[in-house]
Motif scaffolding. Structure first.
Motif, PDB file in Angstrom:
ATOM      1  N   UNK A 114      66.039  55.498  42.046  1.00  0.00           N
ATOM      2  CA  UNK A 114      64.991  55.288  41.041  1.00  0.00           C
ATOM      3  C   UNK A 114      64.162  56.562  40.901  1.00  0.00           C
ATOM      4  N   UNK A 115      64.494  57.367  39.920  1.00  0.00           N
ATOM      5  CA  UNK A 115      63.771  58.619  39.715  1.00  0.00           C
ATOM      6  C   UNK A 115      62.443  58.367  39.009  1.00  0.00           C
ATOM      7  N   UNK A 116      61.584  59.385  39.026  1.00  0.00           N
ATOM      8  CA  UNK A 116      60.314  59.292  38.313  1.00  0.00           C
ATOM      9  C   UNK A 116      60.567  59.040  36.824  1.00  0.00           C
ATOM     10  N   UNK A 117      61.499  59.773  36.254  1.00  0.00           N
ATOM     11  CA  UNK A 117      61.797  59.584  34.829  1.00  0.00           C
ATOM     12  C   UNK A 117      62.362  58.200  34.533  1.00  0.00           C
ATOM     13  N   UNK A 118      63.111  57.626  35.493  1.00  0.00           N
ATOM     14  CA  UNK A 118      63.619  56.267  35.308  1.00  0.00           C
ATOM     15  C   UNK A 118      62.462  55.295  35.124  1.00  0.00           C
ATOM     16  N   UNK A 119      61.422  55.476  35.924  1.00  0.00           N
ATOM     17  CA  UNK A 119      60.256  54.598  35.799  1.00  0.00           C
ATOM     18  C   UNK A 119      59.598  54.727  34.438  1.00  0.00           C
ATOM     19  N   UNK A 120      59.450  55.960  33.976  1.00  0.00           N
ATOM     20  CA  UNK A 120      58.862  56.176  32.654  1.00  0.00           C
ATOM     21  C   UNK A 120      59.754  55.596  31.555  1.00  0.00           C
ATOM     22  N   UNK A 121      61.060  55.836  31.661  1.00  0.00           N
ATOM     23  CA  UNK A 121      61.994  55.324  30.649  1.00  0.00           C
ATOM     24  C   UNK A 121      61.980  53.798  30.596  1.00  0.00           C
ATOM     25  N   UNK A 175      54.500  51.416  37.727  1.00  0.00           N
ATOM     26  CA  UNK A 175      54.548  52.114  36.446  1.00  0.00           C
ATOM     27  C   UNK A 175      53.518  51.438  35.545  1.00  0.00           C
ATOM     28  N   UNK A 176      52.576  52.232  35.060  1.00  0.00           N
ATOM     29  CA  UNK A 176      51.426  51.676  34.349  1.00  0.00           C
ATOM     30  C   UNK A 176      51.344  52.257  32.943  1.00  0.00           C
ATOM     31  N   UNK A 177      50.941  51.435  31.999  1.00  0.00           N
ATOM     32  CA  UNK A 177      50.755  51.928  30.636  1.00  0.00           C
ATOM     33  C   UNK A 177      49.363  51.575  30.129  1.00  0.00           C
TER      34      UNK A 177
END
Length: 282
Positions: A114-121, A175-177
């Motif tokens: 689980x990469x950082x970008x995976x969380x954002x995606x 992961x927060x928005x």
């Protein structure tokens, strides 16, 4: 690469809805709550968690904002305009919270794939599911001139309406928005633009603070050209995810988590106080 369907389908998500109650408690509690839930998920005592939260008018500064030469003047300006001021312990720069800003956290177990970008995606794709009827494609790239700019700013037609952040602690990933639902995105941006003007007075600074262009910020109701409220986003969220096969179980903190929350909240308060009195008074 994280698959949204795999993350949502046939999983039971604990659901904590603080979109109403959050208006009545200290926003610092939200940071402590996500740390608490990250710990539970990371150690395996909890399954994945989804938490919604809304707070009364609050300016959330980043640590770097505290390095502005006249930051105390900037803080005074924000307070004069009805905002309480706190400092968060994660990355990023200043954002505003109020009753028209919807915040959502997805908290799941961290793993090596689980990469950082995976969380954002993942969050980006969830937003595309929830707002499938958006009046244009939902894009993810840095919006120049926005406040708290980042590579995963979400926008429609070049107008930013959301930003995504991420925090990882004790084996859990949150992961927060930040989602501007109603009222004027540009008016919020004007307030933070003036904060930076007051806090810097145009002098050289130790970091490149954002040169805000209010016109690049908008709320969802402005983009949709129709009224939109927090309850509308909640309905979209819950119905969309259920349609994707997610099981959503209303929940509250366990006794153990309540005890753990006290610890995390104390730490968050201490870090905030240190930032306000030390970082902001170099």
């Amino acid at each position: 690469m994280m698959n949204v369907k795999d993350m949502l389908a046939d999983q039971t998500w604990r659901w904590l809805d603080q979109s109403s109650s959050g208006l009545h408690f200290n926003p610092l509690q939200s940071f402590a709550l996500d740390d608490t839930l990250c710990t539970s998920v990371g150690e395996g005592s909890s399954g994945p968690v989804m938490r919604a939260w809304v707070h009364s008018p609050t300016a959330v500064l980043g640590i770097q904002d505290g390095r502005l030469p006249y930051v105390q003047d900037g803080i005074h300006y924000l307070k004069e305009n009805g905002y309480q001021v706190i400092v968060r312990n994660s990355g990023g720069l200043a954002v505003l919270l109020d009753k028209g800003i919807f915040n959502l956290s997805f908290i799941f177990k961290e793993n090596k794939t689980l990469s950082i970008n995976d969380g954002y995606d993942f969050m980006w794709n969830v937003m595309k599911i929830i707002f499938a009827d958006a009046p244009g494609s939902i894009d993810a790239y840095e919006i120049k001139g926005s406040y708290c700019p980042g590579s995963y700013d979400l926008s429609i037609g070049g107008k930013k309406f959301a930003g995504i952040s991420q925090r990882r602690i004790r084996g859990g990933a949150a992961v927060q928005i930040y989602l501007a639902v109603s009222e004027s995105g540009s008016e919020r941006a004007k307030l933070l633009k003036q904060f930076y003007n007051v806090a810097s007075r145009g002098e050289p600074t130790r970091f490149e603070w954002p040169r805000i262009q209010p016109g690049v910020m908008a709320s969802l109701e402005e983009l949709y050209c129709q009224p939109m409220e927090i309850k509308d986003v909640l309905f979209r969220l819950l119905t969309s995810l259920k349609e994707k096969g997610a099981f959503i179980q209303p929940s509250s903190l366990t006794n153990e988590e309540l005890h753990r929350f006290d610890y995390h909240y104390q730490r968050v308060v201490e870090r905030n106080n240190k930032a306000l009195h030390v970082e902001l008074n170099p």
